[in-house]
Design an enzyme around this catalytic site. Sequence first.
Site, mmCIF file in Angstrom:
data_model
loop_
_atom_site.group_PDB
_atom_site.id
_atom_site.type_symbol
_atom_site.label_atom_id
_atom_site.label_comp_id
_atom_site.label_asym_id
_atom_site.label_seq_id
_atom_site.Cartn_x
_atom_site.Cartn_y
_atom_site.Cartn_z
ATOM 1 N N CYS A 143 6.160 -5.081 0.322
ATOM 2 C CA CYS A 143 6.283 -3.733 -0.226
ATOM 3 C C CYS A 143 6.168 -2.667 0.875
ATOM 4 O O CYS A 143 7.094 -2.537 1.666
ATOM 5 C CB CYS A 143 5.298 -3.549 -1.371
ATOM 6 S SG CYS A 143 5.779 -2.235 -2.499
ATOM 7 N N ILE A 169 5.561 -2.706 -7.484
ATOM 8 C CA ILE A 169 4.785 -1.474 -7.692
ATOM 9 C C ILE A 169 5.366 -0.375 -6.798
ATOM 10 O O ILE A 169 5.212 -0.436 -5.577
ATOM 11 C CB ILE A 169 3.290 -1.693 -7.351
ATOM 12 C CG1 ILE A 169 2.712 -2.874 -8.153
ATOM 13 C CG2 ILE A 169 2.496 -0.413 -7.612
ATOM 14 C CD1 ILE A 169 1.332 -3.313 -7.686
ATOM 15 N N ARG A 170 6.050 0.575 -7.407
ATOM 16 C CA ARG A 170 6.742 1.617 -6.620
ATOM 17 C C ARG A 170 7.449 0.980 -5.429
ATOM 18 O O ARG A 170 7.337 1.413 -4.280
ATOM 19 C CB ARG A 170 5.772 2.709 -6.147
ATOM 20 C CG ARG A 170 5.297 3.624 -7.263
ATOM 21 C CD ARG A 170 4.370 4.723 -6.729
ATOM 22 N NE ARG A 170 3.228 4.141 -6.026
ATOM 23 C CZ ARG A 170 2.898 4.401 -4.775
ATOM 24 N NH1 ARG A 170 3.607 5.243 -4.055
ATOM 25 N NH2 ARG A 170 1.851 3.836 -4.239
ATOM 26 N N GLY A 175 0.859 -1.186 0.000
ATOM 27 C CA GLY A 175 0.000 0.000 0.000
ATOM 28 C C GLY A 175 0.883 1.221 0.000
ATOM 29 O O GLY A 175 1.697 1.391 -0.898
ATOM 30 N N HIS A 199 4.828 -8.302 -4.504
ATOM 31 C CA HIS A 199 3.475 -8.561 -3.990
ATOM 32 C C HIS A 199 2.956 -9.940 -4.399
ATOM 33 O O HIS A 199 2.152 -10.031 -5.336
ATOM 34 C CB HIS A 199 2.493 -7.548 -4.590
ATOM 35 C CG HIS A 199 2.701 -6.127 -4.210
ATOM 36 N ND1 HIS A 199 2.126 -5.564 -3.100
ATOM 37 C CD2 HIS A 199 3.391 -5.142 -4.810
ATOM 38 C CE1 HIS A 199 2.452 -4.284 -3.032
ATOM 39 N NE2 HIS A 199 3.228 -4.001 -4.057
ATOM 40 N N GLU A 210 0.675 -11.467 -3.028
ATOM 41 C CA GLU A 210 -0.776 -11.427 -2.788
ATOM 42 C C GLU A 210 -1.548 -10.956 -4.014
ATOM 43 O O GLU A 210 -2.765 -11.116 -4.071
ATOM 44 C CB GLU A 210 -1.094 -10.532 -1.574
ATOM 45 C CG GLU A 210 -0.950 -9.023 -1.784
ATOM 46 C CD GLU A 210 0.481 -8.488 -1.674
ATOM 47 O OE1 GLU A 210 1.435 -9.311 -1.667
ATOM 48 O OE2 GLU A 210 0.655 -7.264 -1.615
ATOM 49 N N SER A 245 3.329 3.273 2.745
ATOM 50 C CA SER A 245 3.849 3.219 4.117
ATOM 51 C C SER A 245 3.619 4.519 4.879
ATOM 52 O O SER A 245 3.449 4.491 6.101
ATOM 53 C CB SER A 245 5.339 2.865 4.105
ATOM 54 O OG SER A 245 6.079 3.829 3.378
ATOM 55 N N ARG A 274 12.865 3.520 0.045
ATOM 56 C CA ARG A 274 11.505 3.661 -0.512
ATOM 57 C C ARG A 274 11.581 4.042 -1.987
ATOM 58 O O ARG A 274 12.469 4.784 -2.404
ATOM 59 C CB ARG A 274 10.718 4.763 0.219
ATOM 60 C CG ARG A 274 10.288 4.396 1.616
ATOM 61 C CD ARG A 274 9.422 5.510 2.224
ATOM 62 N NE ARG A 274 8.198 5.713 1.481
ATOM 63 C CZ ARG A 274 7.717 6.896 1.128
ATOM 64 N NH1 ARG A 274 8.361 8.006 1.421
ATOM 65 N NH2 ARG A 274 6.587 6.977 0.455
HETATM 66 N N1 GLN Z 1 6.007 3.220 -2.339
HETATM 67 C C1 GLN Z 1 5.150 2.710 -1.335
HETATM 68 C C2 GLN Z 1 5.555 3.168 0.066
HETATM 69 O O1 GLN Z 1 6.456 3.890 0.270
HETATM 70 C C3 GLN Z 1 5.084 1.197 -1.353
HETATM 71 C C4 GLN Z 1 4.369 0.729 -2.584
HETATM 72 C C5 GLN Z 1 3.617 -0.557 -2.432
HETATM 73 O O2 GLN Z 1 3.371 -1.066 -1.333
HETATM 74 N N2 GLN Z 1 3.188 -1.089 -3.551
HETATM 75 O O3 GLN Z 1 4.907 2.768 0.977
#
Ligand code: GLN
Length: 200
Positions: free
Chosen positions: A81, A138-139, A49, A179, A181, A51, A110
């Site tokens: 993540c 994802i990021r 998600g 991920h 999940e 953080s 991050r």
């Molecule tokens: N970039 C998000 C963060 O700093 C993490 C991205 C993710 O959980 N898909 O929390």
Amino acid sequence: MSDLTIGVLALQGDFREHAASLEAVGARAVLVRRPAELDDVEALVIPGGESTAMWKLANVFEMFDPVRKRIADGMPAYGSCAGMIMLADRIVDAAEGQETFGGIAMTVRRNAFGRQTESFEEPISFDGISGDLHGVFIRAPWVEEVDAGVDVLARVTAGPATGRIVAVRQGDLLATSFHPELTADHRVHGYFADLVRAAR
Ligand code: GLN
């Protein structure tokens, strides 16, 4: 009824997907938002998600101390993540004042792979699971550095980030940059469920 009750921190992020993955490997998944709900679980998953949002909500819901205490008492935990960031003792490129639960003696960067548009998927070889995983990033953060006692379970094997650490384990704490999940392959959740049973 499963013998295994695993909480999923449900403040923000893809907690429903984690709950479904845990159920798929035979665990009972319980969404955890309040300190009292932690008492009923023997392990905790911290979802993907954002953080910074989890940090703020964990403060609002007064979850920091209870989660830190359970981790210090040996509760197994798995973070993907943003969840990996929440389990890191140290973060680079944190938001101003950003706090984590900590537990894993590592430095996590991050958004290490770039912005949202640079999200990607690639096969990941994971120590302890035979056959590649489908890594969805994802990021995502990567693990910049681990202290002694932290085992590296997976690294990136292609592209400019080759060699970067994307899965670690320290005792009964597990974290992945990617991920599982969000895929139909539940082997990482199975690995975690086995870890939780072995920790009893
Ligand atoms: N970039 C998000 C963060 O700093 C993490 C991205 C993710 O959980 N898909 O929390």
